[in-house]
Design an enzyme around this catalytic site. Structure first.
Site, PDB file in Angstrom:
ATOM      1  N   LYS A  82      58.750  65.317  65.716  1.00 21.38           N
ATOM      2  CA  LYS A  82      59.998  64.549  65.861  1.00 21.38           C
ATOM      3  C   LYS A  82      61.019  65.358  66.669  1.00 21.38           C
ATOM      4  O   LYS A  82      61.719  64.817  67.526  1.00 21.38           O
ATOM      5  CB  LYS A  82      60.572  64.199  64.483  1.00 21.38           C
ATOM      6  CG  LYS A  82      59.757  63.163  63.722  1.00 21.38           C
ATOM      7  CD  LYS A  82      59.800  61.796  64.398  1.00 21.38           C
ATOM      8  CE  LYS A  82      58.899  60.790  63.715  1.00 21.38           C
ATOM      9  NZ  LYS A  82      58.665  59.567  64.493  1.00 21.38           N
TER      10      LYS A  82
ATOM     11  N   TYR B  41      54.608  67.633  61.415  1.00 20.11           N
ATOM     12  CA  TYR B  41      55.187  66.280  61.578  1.00 20.11           C
ATOM     13  C   TYR B  41      56.633  66.385  62.047  1.00 20.11           C
ATOM     14  O   TYR B  41      57.042  65.760  63.029  1.00 20.11           O
ATOM     15  CB  TYR B  41      55.098  65.495  60.260  1.00 20.11           C
ATOM     16  CG  TYR B  41      55.973  64.260  60.249  1.00 20.11           C
ATOM     17  CD1 TYR B  41      55.687  63.169  61.072  1.00 20.11           C
ATOM     18  CD2 TYR B  41      57.123  64.186  59.445  1.00 20.11           C
ATOM     19  CE1 TYR B  41      56.510  62.042  61.075  1.00 20.11           C
ATOM     20  CE2 TYR B  41      57.939  63.071  59.445  1.00 20.11           C
ATOM     21  CZ  TYR B  41      57.627  61.991  60.262  1.00 20.11           C
ATOM     22  OH  TYR B  41      58.442  60.891  60.278  1.00 20.11           O
TER      23      TYR B  41
ATOM     24  N   SER C 280      63.978  61.278  62.117  1.00 18.44           N
ATOM     25  CA  SER C 280      63.901  61.432  60.669  1.00 18.44           C
ATOM     26  C   SER C 280      64.823  62.545  60.207  1.00 18.44           C
ATOM     27  O   SER C 280      65.067  63.519  60.943  1.00 18.44           O
ATOM     28  CB  SER C 280      62.458  61.784  60.315  1.00 18.44           C
ATOM     29  OG  SER C 280      62.379  62.283  59.001  1.00 18.44           O
TER      30      SER C 280
HETATM   31  P1  NAD Z   1      53.883  53.023  59.447  1.00 19.32           P
HETATM   32  O1  NAD Z   1      52.706  53.916  59.476  1.00 19.32           O
HETATM   33  O2  NAD Z   1      53.927  51.952  58.418  1.00 19.32           O
HETATM   34  O3  NAD Z   1      54.080  52.345  60.883  1.00 19.32           O
HETATM   35  C1  NAD Z   1      53.725  52.983  62.082  1.00 19.32           C
HETATM   36  C2  NAD Z   1      52.880  52.010  62.887  1.00 19.32           C
HETATM   37  O4  NAD Z   1      52.533  52.615  64.121  1.00 19.32           O
HETATM   38  C3  NAD Z   1      51.575  51.626  62.185  1.00 19.32           C
HETATM   39  O5  NAD Z   1      51.457  50.213  62.153  1.00 19.32           O
HETATM   40  C4  NAD Z   1      50.486  52.253  63.063  1.00 19.32           C
HETATM   41  O6  NAD Z   1      49.322  51.454  63.087  1.00 19.32           O
HETATM   42  C5  NAD Z   1      51.181  52.318  64.418  1.00 19.32           C
HETATM   43  N1  NAD Z   1      50.715  53.386  65.305  1.00 19.32           N
HETATM   44  C6  NAD Z   1      50.567  54.696  65.025  1.00 19.32           C
HETATM   45  N2  NAD Z   1      50.164  55.359  66.118  1.00 19.32           N
HETATM   46  C7  NAD Z   1      50.037  54.451  67.115  1.00 19.32           C
HETATM   47  C8  NAD Z   1      49.670  54.524  68.482  1.00 19.32           C
HETATM   48  N3  NAD Z   1      49.300  55.685  69.031  1.00 19.32           N
HETATM   49  N4  NAD Z   1      49.688  53.400  69.218  1.00 19.32           N
HETATM   50  C9  NAD Z   1      50.054  52.209  68.659  1.00 19.32           C
HETATM   51  N5  NAD Z   1      50.407  52.078  67.368  1.00 19.32           N
HETATM   52  C10 NAD Z   1      50.409  53.185  66.608  1.00 19.32           C
HETATM   53  O7  NAD Z   1      55.180  53.959  59.335  1.00 19.32           O
HETATM   54  P2  NAD Z   1      56.699  53.576  59.085  1.00 19.32           P
HETATM   55  O8  NAD Z   1      57.075  54.077  57.730  1.00 19.32           O
HETATM   56  O9  NAD Z   1      56.961  52.158  59.427  1.00 19.32           O
HETATM   57  O10 NAD Z   1      57.396  54.540  60.119  1.00 19.32           O
HETATM   58  C11 NAD Z   1      57.755  54.118  61.421  1.00 19.32           C
HETATM   59  C12 NAD Z   1      58.368  55.282  62.191  1.00 19.32           C
HETATM   60  O11 NAD Z   1      59.492  55.789  61.469  1.00 19.32           O
HETATM   61  C13 NAD Z   1      57.409  56.477  62.369  1.00 19.32           C
HETATM   62  O12 NAD Z   1      57.628  57.005  63.660  1.00 19.32           O
HETATM   63  C14 NAD Z   1      57.870  57.443  61.299  1.00 19.32           C
HETATM   64  O13 NAD Z   1      57.584  58.781  61.663  1.00 19.32           O
HETATM   65  C15 NAD Z   1      59.365  57.185  61.266  1.00 19.32           C
HETATM   66  N6  NAD Z   1      59.978  57.535  59.977  1.00 19.32           N
HETATM   67  C16 NAD Z   1      59.477  56.993  58.822  1.00 19.32           C
HETATM   68  C17 NAD Z   1      60.044  57.357  57.605  1.00 19.32           C
HETATM   69  C18 NAD Z   1      59.495  56.804  56.302  1.00 19.32           C
HETATM   70  O14 NAD Z   1      59.772  57.395  55.252  1.00 19.32           O
HETATM   71  N7  NAD Z   1      58.758  55.703  56.292  1.00 19.32           N
HETATM   72  C19 NAD Z   1      61.127  58.239  57.569  1.00 19.32           C
HETATM   73  C20 NAD Z   1      61.611  58.761  58.769  1.00 19.32           C
HETATM   74  C21 NAD Z   1      61.025  58.394  59.978  1.00 19.32           C
END
Ligand code: NAD
Ligand code: UDP
Length: 339
Positions: free
Chosen positions: A154, A150, A126
């Site tokens: 990362k 958080y 991120s």
């Molecule tokens: P999200 O919460 O929609 O998706 C994450 C998924 O991971 C969820 O479906 C959740 O149920 C699953 N999950 C969490 N912990 C778990 C575990 N221990 N075992 C199995 N499944 C698990 O989030 P997103 O927005 O799709 O983000 C995906 C990734 O991208 C994350 O790692 C997040 O930190 C990173 N990210 C997101 C953003 C954003 O703004 N959305 C920005 C930068 C980075």
């Protein structure tokens, strides 16, 4: 047996869109998700979009025995690791939960991959790893620092991955630093479905537009930006999804690890996003200005030079298209997957 790509967290927002992009490109996909922040109904939507080109395993990335079974059963040859918790405020209140899930989850997954001799990984990092950036656009060489737990999870994961690829060059890892993913699949069948009040700007705007929320709070109008509101690099989630495909292809082709920003390179203010959403959708967005949100930076947008050079990838959709697709999803699914 045809090899599969394992998508951890594939039932979530970015993972589900990436799953569609991979399946459309002809890949076999296996989704592993414990559904702690997603809804099983997304799986029916994925079937409607992409047929039965994927398998679903419900479970946790910290479950070593499950990972061993999944990697073997589906002949996994590469992994895209989305699974993690992502709410900054929650991470401040519950740091151990975040370290357990995000760092512990990544560690457990890497160990299982090593046991299974699977060494290609795309990791969801991120722009938060740049902290309060000293310069914009932000190049990948900018100093790394975390401003909350958080962000620290990362950074720790990135460090772990850097150590691993240094120790054993058979590991090919793409660390993708996302800026602000927004929008939805153009079908309106999948999109961002936060539980409770959205923390992020675009889903909040969309919920005001659809009548789920009364009024958007704009956090601060006194930033050193042209209109005083915060500036971010919003990127369409389908462009982001294609970025993962490009990263996987490069890992296979160039046999080299990669760390790149995935953004558009354009800085858009809160006010500009609100105005564009209202113009594109014809819906006024009630809003008021309130105090700054603790921990927010004024300006954050990507230098995208390296992504273009190493992945041959760049974002295609503009901010109007992001609003259009976010609105299609929100208006077709006013309460997310629950309707
Ligand atoms: P999200 O919460 O929609 O998706 C994450 C998924 O991971 C969820 O479906 C959740 O149920 C699953 N999950 C969490 N912990 C778990 C575990 N221990 N075992 C199995 N499944 C698990 O989030 P997103 O927005 O799709 O983000 C995906 C990734 O991208 C994350 O790692 C997040 O930190 C990173 N990210 C997101 C953003 C954003 O703004 N959305 C920005 C930068 C980075
Ligand atoms: N923001 C806002 N109201 C909200 C949510 C966000 O004014 O309800 C602002 C926030 O201060 C920032 C921008 O919108 O300037 C993007 O915030 P978001 O949480 O979506 O992303 P991040 O801050 O993580 O980049």
């Amino acid at each position: 047996m045809t090899p599969s790509i394992l998508i951890t967290g594939g039932a979530g927002y970015i993972g589900s869109h990436t799953a569609v992009a991979l399946m459309e490109a002809g890949h076999k996909v296996v989704i592993l998700d414990n559904l702690c922040n997603s809804d099983a109904r997304v799986l029916d939507r994925l079937r409607r979009l992409a047929g039965n080109a994927f398998e679903f395993e419900q479970g946790d990335v910290r479950d070593a025995a499950l990972l061993d079974r999944v990697l073997a059963r589906h002949a996994v040859n590469s992994v895209i690791h989305f699974a993690g918790l992502k709410a900054v405020g929650e991470s401040v209140a519950q740091p151990l939960r975040y370290f357990d899930n995000n760092v512990g989850g990544t560690f457990s997954l890497l160990q299982a991959m090593e046991r299974a001799d699977v060494r290609h990984m795309v990791f969801s990092s991120s722009a938060t790893v740049y902290g309060d950036p000293e310069q914009v656009p932000i190049p990948e060489t900018a100093p790394l620092k975390a401003t909350n737990p958080y962000g620290r999870t990362k950074l720790v994961c990135e460090d772990m991955l850097r150590d691993l690829q240094r120790a054993d060059p058979r590991w090919k890892i793409a660390m993708l630093r996302y800026f602000n993913p927004v929008g939805a699949h153009p079908s309106g069948l999948i999109g961002e479905a936060p539980s409770g009040a959205p923390n992020n700007l675009m889903p909040y705007i969309a919920q005001v537009a659809v009548g789920q929320r009364d009024c958007l709070n704009i956090f601060g109008d006194d930033y050193p930006t042209p209109d005083g509101t915060g500036v971010r690099d919003y990127i369409h989630v389908m462009d982001l999804a294609r970025g993962h495909l490009a990263a996987l292809e490069q890992l296979a082709k160039r046999q080299q690890s990669i760390t790149v920003n995935l953004g558009t390179g354009a800085g858009i203010s809160v006010k500009q996003l609100v105005e564009t959403f209202a113009r594109v959708t014809g819906r006024p967005i009630a809003h008021r200005y309130v105090a700054r949100r603790a921990g927010d930076v004024a300006v954050c947008y990507a230098d995208t030079t390296l992504a273009r050079a190493t992945l041959g990838w760049q974002a295609e959709h503009d901010i109007a298209r992001m609003c259009e697709d976010a609105w299609r999803w929100q208006s077709m699914n006013p309460t997310g997957y629950t309707n």
